[in-house]
Design an enzyme around this catalytic site. Structure first.
Site, short mmCIF file in Angstrom:
data_model
loop_
_atom_site.label_atom_id
_atom_site.label_comp_id
_atom_site.label_asym_id
_atom_site.label_seq_id
_atom_site.Cartn_x
_atom_site.Cartn_y
_atom_site.Cartn_z
N ASP A 1 -17.20 4.66 13.73
CA ASP A 1 -15.98 4.66 12.91
C ASP A 1 -15.43 3.24 12.77
OD1 ASP A 1 -13.58 5.05 11.64
OD2 ASP A 1 -12.97 6.75 12.88
N GLU B 1 0.83 -1.21 0.00
CA GLU B 1 0.00 0.00 0.00
C GLU B 1 0.87 1.26 0.00
OE1 GLU B 1 -1.62 1.69 3.52
OE2 GLU B 1 -1.14 -0.06 4.74
N LYS C 1 -3.97 -2.33 14.86
CA LYS C 1 -3.27 -1.42 15.77
C LYS C 1 -3.97 -1.34 17.11
CE LYS C 1 -1.98 1.55 12.06
NZ LYS C 1 -3.14 1.20 11.24
N ASP D 1 -11.62 -1.18 5.45
CA ASP D 1 -10.73 -2.34 5.25
C ASP D 1 -11.43 -3.65 5.61
OD1 ASP D 1 -8.79 -0.45 4.66
OD2 ASP D 1 -7.60 -0.79 6.48
N1 PSU Z 1 -0.90 0.55 8.87
C1 PSU Z 1 0.14 1.30 9.25
N2 PSU Z 1 0.10 2.63 8.96
C2 PSU Z 1 -0.97 3.17 8.26
C3 PSU Z 1 -2.07 2.36 7.89
C4 PSU Z 1 -1.99 1.05 8.22
O1 PSU Z 1 1.10 0.81 9.84
O2 PSU Z 1 -0.94 4.36 7.98
C5 PSU Z 1 -3.24 2.92 7.08
C6 PSU Z 1 -3.67 1.83 6.09
O3 PSU Z 1 -3.63 2.39 4.80
C7 PSU Z 1 -5.09 1.50 6.50
C8 PSU Z 1 -5.54 2.83 6.99
O4 PSU Z 1 -5.86 0.99 5.43
O5 PSU Z 1 -4.43 3.27 7.77
C9 PSU Z 1 -6.84 2.73 7.77
O6 PSU Z 1 -7.45 3.98 7.79
P1 PSU Z 1 -8.96 4.12 8.33
O7 PSU Z 1 -8.87 3.73 9.77
O8 PSU Z 1 -9.30 5.57 8.12
O9 PSU Z 1 -9.81 3.20 7.51
MN MN Z 2 -12.42 5.45 9.85
#
Ligand code: PSU
Ligand code: MN
Length: 304
Positions: free
Chosen positions: A137, A24, A158, A141
């Site tokens: 939220d 990514e 995370k 993914d």
């Molecule tokens: N993992 C990491 N750093 C990141 C992300 C994942 O170590 O920045 C990113 C990925 O691109 C993941 C996104 O899809 O954060 C998720 O964002 P959100 O929670 O807004 O869906």
């Molecule tokens: Mn989100």
């Protein structure tokens, strides 16, 4: 089908039938500070080559979907200001309007499917955020894993997320969650959590067979492989908990919402740990890249 611009390396790998691993780009533009972001991105690509596969970093540049970036494109993306973070909802709009965007896990899975790539390595997936019962939220993914046939290797989700709720949504969506080589679900910066992973596998060959079996059964969706961070690189969960709590309360106080939440939390945790979170993040992404390369090669062996 939309136009895809392949890197020279990925084009040659496709012609030769070599194993390819998707990567990514949101982790580069929104997940790590410059210049470490481009150094890490190049290092992770090299880790995949060293492990016998070919890396394909995804991004939309000036309205064109790129599958694999040339070194100078990777450099430019890592330094660019104002790059969009694109997920399933934004990706077609970004392409249609000639925009430039970095792909999240969801968007990278979509790009991988279009390019015929089955395995993808990242750091951590997005998931259900703490407080989701009021904010709603939940990362796109999770729903992508339920519908797009790509095996995603991550270090769990995370610790900024609500891990039990994240596992519940994955179960509801029918996504196999496979801990690699251990019983517990890894928690990104820590190898262990007190949650048991729904599935456990100990070899890349088993993971590849499970992917192929899902395809053979005509089930949509992919798999989440949760690969624990190497023990010598981890940060104890009790050290991180107060840092995460502080970052989260700052996000709430400042009204950070939507797609800004994850980048905000990651950069505050980086500052509050004086870079320790980033060192761990780098180690786990590299570890995931190596495992993904092995899974991709096993899948290739099955296809032959
Ligand atoms: N993992 C990491 N750093 C990141 C992300 C994942 O170590 O920045 C990113 C990925 O691109 C993941 C996104 O899809 O954060 C998720 O964002 P959100 O929670 O807004 O869906
Ligand atoms: Mn989100």
């Amino acid at each position: 089908m939309i136009d895809i611009q392949y890197s020279s390396e990925v084009l040659a790998a496709k012609a030769d039938g070599q194993a390819i691993v998707a990567l990514e780009s949101t982790i580069i533009t929104h997940g790590m500070p410059y210049p470490q972001n481009v150094e890490v991105a190049a290092q992770v690509e090299q880790d995949i080559r060293d492990a016998g596969a070919v890396p394909a970093t995804m991004a939309v540049i000036d309205g064109v979907l790129h599958v694999g970036l040339e070194p100078e494109q990777l450099q430019a993306l890592g330094q660019a200001k104002g790059v969009a973070k694109i997920s399933r909802a934004d990706m077609p709009a970004c392409i249609a309007t000639g925009g430039t965007g970095a792909t999240t896990v969801a968007a990278t899975m979509i790009a991988a499917r279009l390019a015929g790539i089955s395995v993808f390595a990242t750091g951590g997936i997005g998931g259900v955020h703490k407080g989701a019962e009021t904010s709603f939220d939940i990362s796109a993914d999770l729903m992508e894993l339920a519908q797009t046939p790509v095996t995603v290797v991550a270090a769990g989700a995370k610790a900024i997320l609500d891990l039990p709720k994240t596992l519940e949504v994955l179960e509801t969506q029918g996504v196999p969650v496979i801990a690699y080589g251990q019983d517990s679900f890894p928690a990104f910066w820590s190898a262990q959590s007190d949650l048991k992973a729904p599935l456990r596998m100990d070899t890349p060959a088993d993971i590849a067979r499970a992917h192929a079996t899902r395809q053979a059964m005509d089930l949509p969706g992919g798999q989440l492989v949760a690969n624990p961070i190497p023990a010598d690189a981890q940060i104890a969960a009790e050290d991180l908990a107060p840092v995460i709590a502080q970052a989260q309360s700052e996000a709430d106080a400042q009204g950070v919402a939507g797609k800004d939440v994850t980048p905000f939390l990651l950069s505050r945790i980086f500052e509050l740990t004086e870079g320790r979170s980033l060192t761990a993040n780098i180690a786990l992404v590299r570890n995931n890249a190596r495992l993904a390369a092995k899974i991709a090669q096993e899948l290739n062996n099955l296809a032959q």
